[in-house]
Design a protein around this motif. Structure first.
Motif, PDB file in Angstrom:
ATOM      1  N   THR A 155      -1.214  -4.827 -14.318  1.00 28.53           N
ATOM      2  CA  THR A 155       0.466  -5.115 -13.884  1.00 28.53           C
ATOM      3  C   THR A 155       1.127  -4.790 -15.509  1.00 28.53           C
ATOM      4  O   THR A 155       0.748  -5.013 -15.756  1.00 28.53           O
ATOM      5  CB  THR A 155       1.012  -5.962 -13.212  1.00 28.53           C
ATOM      6  OG1 THR A 155       1.958  -5.528 -12.183  1.00 28.53           O
ATOM      7  CG2 THR A 155       1.392  -7.358 -14.484  1.00 28.53           C
ATOM      8  N   ALA A 205       8.318  -4.019 -10.371  1.00 26.47           N
ATOM      9  CA  ALA A 205       6.751  -3.674  -9.453  1.00 26.47           C
ATOM     10  C   ALA A 205       6.158  -3.723  -8.024  1.00 26.47           C
ATOM     11  O   ALA A 205       5.784  -3.291  -7.137  1.00 26.47           O
ATOM     12  CB  ALA A 205       6.232  -4.535 -11.276  1.00 26.47           C
ATOM     13  N   SER A 248       5.313  -0.979  -5.781  1.00 28.20           N
ATOM     14  CA  SER A 248       3.952  -1.322  -5.362  1.00 28.20           C
ATOM     15  C   SER A 248       3.931  -0.888  -3.056  1.00 28.20           C
ATOM     16  O   SER A 248       2.893  -0.480  -3.108  1.00 28.20           O
ATOM     17  CB  SER A 248       3.270  -2.733  -5.478  1.00 28.20           C
ATOM     18  OG  SER A 248       1.707  -2.953  -3.948  1.00 28.20           O
ATOM     19  N   ARG A 249       5.111  -1.649  -3.310  1.00 24.39           N
ATOM     20  CA  ARG A 249       5.296  -1.026  -1.730  1.00 24.39           C
ATOM     21  C   ARG A 249       5.680   0.210  -1.206  1.00 24.39           C
ATOM     22  O   ARG A 249       4.867   0.363  -0.315  1.00 24.39           O
ATOM     23  CB  ARG A 249       6.462  -1.763  -1.414  1.00 24.39           C
ATOM     24  CG  ARG A 249       7.057  -1.611   0.072  1.00 24.39           C
ATOM     25  CD  ARG A 249       8.623  -2.459   0.999  1.00 24.39           C
ATOM     26  NE  ARG A 249       8.737  -2.249   2.441  1.00 24.39           N
ATOM     27  CZ  ARG A 249       8.051  -2.443   3.700  1.00 24.39           C
ATOM     28  NH1 ARG A 249       7.100  -3.184   3.629  1.00 24.39           N
ATOM     29  NH2 ARG A 249       8.809  -2.154   4.463  1.00 24.39           N
ATOM     30  N   LEU A 278       4.219   2.846  -2.765  1.00 26.40           N
ATOM     31  CA  LEU A 278       2.456   3.522  -2.729  1.00 26.40           C
ATOM     32  C   LEU A 278       2.076   3.960  -1.886  1.00 26.40           C
ATOM     33  O   LEU A 278       1.695   4.012  -1.082  1.00 26.40           O
ATOM     34  CB  LEU A 278       1.980   3.097  -3.683  1.00 26.40           C
ATOM     35  CG  LEU A 278       2.424   2.668  -5.765  1.00 26.40           C
ATOM     36  CD1 LEU A 278       1.653   2.177  -6.236  1.00 26.40           C
ATOM     37  CD2 LEU A 278       2.046   3.619  -6.201  1.00 26.40           C
ATOM     38  N   LYS A 280       2.275  -8.745  -4.876  1.00 27.39           N
ATOM     39  CA  LYS A 280       2.197  -6.733  -5.018  1.00 27.39           C
ATOM     40  C   LYS A 280       1.419  -6.684  -3.744  1.00 27.39           C
ATOM     41  O   LYS A 280       1.625  -5.490  -3.192  1.00 27.39           O
ATOM     42  CB  LYS A 280       1.839  -6.332  -6.369  1.00 27.39           C
ATOM     43  CG  LYS A 280       2.847  -6.259  -7.003  1.00 27.39           C
ATOM     44  CD  LYS A 280       1.672  -5.631  -8.672  1.00 27.39           C
ATOM     45  CE  LYS A 280       1.529  -4.593  -8.913  1.00 27.39           C
ATOM     46  NZ  LYS A 280       0.758  -4.087 -10.093  1.00 27.39           N
ATOM     47  N   SER A 285       3.165  -6.747  -0.242  1.00 31.52           N
ATOM     48  CA  SER A 285       4.736  -5.725  -0.501  1.00 31.52           C
ATOM     49  C   SER A 285       4.830  -4.973   0.295  1.00 31.52           C
ATOM     50  O   SER A 285       5.550  -4.190   1.231  1.00 31.52           O
ATOM     51  CB  SER A 285       4.644  -5.069  -1.774  1.00 31.52           C
ATOM     52  OG  SER A 285       3.027  -4.626  -1.698  1.00 31.52           O
ATOM     53  N   HIS A 286       4.039  -4.331   1.178  1.00 30.39           N
ATOM     54  CA  HIS A 286       3.459  -3.031   2.191  1.00 30.39           C
ATOM     55  C   HIS A 286       3.024  -3.609   3.953  1.00 30.39           C
ATOM     56  O   HIS A 286       2.820  -2.854   4.710  1.00 30.39           O
ATOM     57  CB  HIS A 286       2.488  -2.335   1.711  1.00 30.39           C
ATOM     58  CG  HIS A 286       1.091  -2.380   1.776  1.00 30.39           C
ATOM     59  ND1 HIS A 286       0.654  -3.348   0.565  1.00 30.39           N
ATOM     60  CD2 HIS A 286      -0.121  -2.363   2.655  1.00 30.39           C
ATOM     61  CE1 HIS A 286      -1.267  -3.916   0.664  1.00 30.39           C
ATOM     62  NE2 HIS A 286      -1.202  -2.763   1.910  1.00 30.39           N
TER      63      HIS A 286
END
Length: 306
Positions: free
Chosen positions: A89, A98, A102-103, A105, A147, A150-151
């Protein structure tokens, strides 16, 4: 119910002819914790990398959350979170940036409330404005997990997630994993700490030399392949096993003070009761007894070396 991960006839051959995976077939159901165990070089990371879209497959099909990882790769990858073995990372980013990046992306809209919850669940909230380069190894591992979450993936891969981390983080992580499973997230983990798989997993898969050699519910695996021992400490030593016991799976210690009876779960009630009855009929008295059950690690080592 359609499995969250469905692998059919998957093979991987690298340049030079090395075959890392051989005709893998595997279904992982939604909301289960699946532990993939195997020695180094068995193909665990290759299998995970193919499902996550990092490595190309040579043949076969893989569905993630119902999406083909090749034909519908965007939808498949957005359903997956991956915590890799390596800490990779941006060292100069803050923790908050960070994880938020990542979310983004994955095309997800900003959701500060979700990022805050993830950081608090992982005991990272106090470090949210710290640069990652200033964190300890254990904290960096927490950032990798944050990370991956995150999504809001419905499938989470944990590839050796507790390697080199302290006991506190390991405990926090498994508490978080239980919470994710309770919310319907499917979790696939590889680990060298087999006691973690024994504690956490619903099902166990064992891979050896690129082939899945066993997939079994943890409890069923322990019942079928586990062995139990009954140790009897005798009041008086025996010079040898009496003839009536010679046909039983019993060993006598060198000093004659201990009998060790080995049995499986199916033999447990009848075998132990019969042995104790025979000892009573022969006038052999014991002053203590102990039982011991095979660990998952012992079963795993036996499977790999068979």
């Amino acid at each position: 119910m359609q499995p969250d991960i469905s692998v059919r006839n998957l093979s991987k051959v690298y340049a030079g002819g090395f075959q890392a995976l051989k005709n893998i077939n595997l279904d992982i159901q939604r909301g289960e914790i699946f532990a993939l165990l195997g020695p180094n070089g068995a193909g665990k990371t290759t299998l995970i990398s193919i499902i996550c879209g990092i490595v190309n497959l040579s043949s076969g099909t893989v569905l993630a959350s119902g999406h083909d990882i090749v034909r519908d790769y965007r939808a498949a990858r957005s359903a997956i979170g991956l915590v890799p073995q390596e800490l990779n990372t941006d060292a100069f980013e803050t923790v908050w940036d960070a994880v938020s990046f990542s979310r983004g992306l994955f095309g997800k809209p900003a959701n500060p409330a979700h990022i805050e919850k993830v950081l608090k669940d992982l005991s990272l909230w106090d470090k949210r404005n710290s640069r990652i380069m200033s964190l300890s190894g254990g904290m960096k591992r927490r950032v990798m997990i944050a990370k991956a979450l995150s999504h809001e993936p419905r499938i989470l891969f944990l590839d050796e997630p507790t390697a080199g981390v302290d006991v506190e983080l390991r405990r926090d992580m498994w508490e978080m994993v239980r919470g994710l499973r309770a919310n319907g997230v499917t979790i696939i983990l590889t680990t060298h700490y087999i006691e973690e798989a024994e504690e956490m997993a619903d099902r166990i898969g064992v891979i050896r030399q690129g082939e899945i050699i066993l997939v079994e519910g943890k409890d069923q695996l322990m019942a079928k392949l586990g062995k139990k021992e009954l140790r009897l400490l005798l009041q008086q030593p025996l010079e040898s096993l009496p003839g009536e016991l010679a046909a039983e799976p019993i060993e006598l210690s060198e000093d004659g003070f201990e009998l060790v009876y080995t049995f499986d779960s199916q033999q447990q009630q009848a075998g132990v009761a019969r042995l104790l009855r025979q000892l009573g009929e022969m006038g052999i008295e014991y002053r203590d007894l102990q039982t011991r059950e095979s660990s998952l690690e012992e079963i795993f080592v036996g499977l790999v070396h068979e």
